[in-house]
Design an enzyme around this catalytic site. Structure first.
Site, PDB file in Angstrom:
ATOM      1  N   GLU A  53       0.818  -1.215   0.000  1.00 54.09           N
ATOM      2  CA  GLU A  53       0.000   0.000   0.000  1.00 54.09           C
ATOM      3  C   GLU A  53       0.852   1.265   0.000  1.00 54.09           C
ATOM      4  OE1 GLU A  53      -3.969   0.215   1.921  1.00 54.09           O
ATOM      5  OE2 GLU A  53      -2.823   1.266   3.466  1.00 54.09           O
ATOM      6  N   LYS A  55       0.634   5.459   0.715  1.00 52.76           N
ATOM      7  CA  LYS A  55      -0.136   6.575   1.257  1.00 52.76           C
ATOM      8  C   LYS A  55       0.839   7.608   1.785  1.00 52.76           C
ATOM      9  CE  LYS A  55      -0.940   3.632   5.318  1.00 52.76           C
ATOM     10  NZ  LYS A  55      -1.963   2.991   6.146  1.00 52.76           N
ATOM     11  N   LYS A 118      -8.226   2.280  -2.403  1.00 57.88           N
ATOM     12  CA  LYS A 118      -8.625   2.187  -1.003  1.00 57.88           C
ATOM     13  C   LYS A 118      -9.163   3.540  -0.555  1.00 57.88           C
ATOM     14  CE  LYS A 118      -7.162   0.274   3.414  1.00 57.88           C
ATOM     15  NZ  LYS A 118      -6.011  -0.111   4.263  1.00 57.88           N
ATOM     16  N   GLU A 167     -14.360  -5.325   4.052  1.00 58.69           N
ATOM     17  CA  GLU A 167     -13.552  -5.202   5.261  1.00 58.69           C
ATOM     18  C   GLU A 167     -14.385  -5.290   6.539  1.00 58.69           C
ATOM     19  OE1 GLU A 167     -10.223  -2.290   5.607  1.00 58.69           O
ATOM     20  OE2 GLU A 167     -11.418  -1.514   7.272  1.00 58.69           O
ATOM     21  N   ASN A 188      -9.398  -6.532   9.243  1.00 58.83           N
ATOM     22  CA  ASN A 188      -8.539  -5.432   9.644  1.00 58.83           C
ATOM     23  C   ASN A 188      -8.114  -5.600  11.104  1.00 58.83           C
ATOM     24  OD1 ASN A 188      -7.186  -3.021   9.937  1.00 58.83           O
ATOM     25  ND2 ASN A 188      -8.796  -1.761   9.022  1.00 58.83           N
ATOM     26  N   GLU A 218      -5.139  -7.451   7.136  1.00 59.55           N
ATOM     27  CA  GLU A 218      -4.833  -6.037   6.954  1.00 59.55           C
ATOM     28  C   GLU A 218      -4.305  -5.426   8.253  1.00 59.55           C
ATOM     29  OE1 GLU A 218      -8.762  -5.383   4.065  1.00 59.55           O
ATOM     30  OE2 GLU A 218      -8.415  -4.078   5.784  1.00 59.55           O
ATOM     31  N   SER A 219      -3.296  -4.602   8.135  1.00 56.65           N
ATOM     32  CA  SER A 219      -2.768  -3.765   9.236  1.00 56.65           C
ATOM     33  C   SER A 219      -1.963  -4.561  10.263  1.00 56.65           C
ATOM     34  CB  SER A 219      -3.888  -3.005   9.970  1.00 56.65           C
ATOM     35  OG  SER A 219      -4.623  -2.192   9.083  1.00 56.65           O
TER      36      SER A 219
END
Length: 262
Positions: A53, A55, A118, A167, A188, A218-219
């Site tokens: 990802e 950002k 996203k 999600e 997540n 995720e994360s």
């Protein structure tokens, strides 16, 4: 008002303004910039995948890379072994934009690498917009959608040929997610109220997911050990953002995590 509620409130304002300059009816009639779609399902059916990802900043991590050049980053991600790319396009809290997405797509479409837009989708307008720009996949966050809109948005995205990552963060959201015939579930590990991460979230929820649904962790995945932990708990893919962006050697961390994603 929590951070998620603030994001959604501002997103509604942004969508309303966009509709004033280009109506829903008009954006529905536009041809997509790219007709070819690189589905996530096509690679998930072959291997466990790494979605890297990009950002510029985030509420949890602060400023991550204010000088980010999306096309260069996409090229680096792909060369380092990423199977797909996620691009944050939310403006107010992540400093993202649709322009960032467009710049990544110039690289990814040539390499046939799937790209996830996203964002915080709360209106069908955003799904048509994603399709027109050329995104291969979108994210639907159960937490911010009514049951009715979730089903409506999921079916719309599928009808447009887009992959959808649905999600969730807890068991209640999992029950809601399964009201649609989903292919990909994103679990997540980040609590969207406290912004803290706990890998046990994926480990707990993964075992409750019916067979036949791909699971994306995720994360909170910081290194190859975390990657292995998620894969061993049933992940078919990993979405890793801040650990990559913050790394002093992006190529090394991507290669390291990707090598464990087997």
């Amino acid at each position: 008002m929590g951070i998620l509620e603030e994001i959604v409130k501002k997103k509604k304002d942004h969508v309303r303004l966009k509709k004033q300059s280009l109506s829903l009816e008009k954006i529905m009639q536009l041809d997509p910039k790219y007709f070819e779609i690189n589905n996530l399902e096509s690679i998930l059916g072959e291997k466990n995948i790494l979605i890297s990802e990009m950002k510029r900043k985030s509420p949890s991590g602060g400023i991550l890379d204010k000088d980010l050049i999306p096309s260069n980053q996409a090229d680096l991600y792909i060369k380092s072994g990423s199977d797909a790319i996620s691009v944050l396009t939310e403006k107010d809290y992540f400093s993202g934009s649709n322009q960032d997405l467009s710049e990544v797509l110039k690289i990814s479409k040539q390499k046939k690498i799937p790209v996830l837009q996203k964002d915080f989708i709360i209106d069908e307008y955003q799904i048509y917009e994603a399709k027109q720009i050329g995104a291969d996949s979108i994210l639907l966050i159960i937490r911010i959608l009514s049951d009715e809109n979730y089903i409506k948005f999921y079916n719309l995205a599928e009808s447009l040929g887009l992959s959808v990552i649905v999600e969730i963060h807890n068991e209640e959201e999992l029950d809601l997610a399964l009201k649609a015939d989903i292919n990909i579930l994103g679990i997540n590990n980040r609590n969207l109220d406290t912004l803290s991460t706990n890998l046990e979230t994926f480990e707990t929820l993964s075992s409750m997911v019916p067979k036949g649904i791909y699971k994306i962790a995720e994360s909170g995945i910081r290194n190859s050990e975390d990657a292995t932990r998620m894969i061993n708990s049933g992940a078919n893919g990993l979405l890793v953002g801040e650990s990559i962006i913050k790394s002093k050697n992006i190529q090394e961390i991507i290669s390291d995590i990707a090598s464990k994603n087997v």
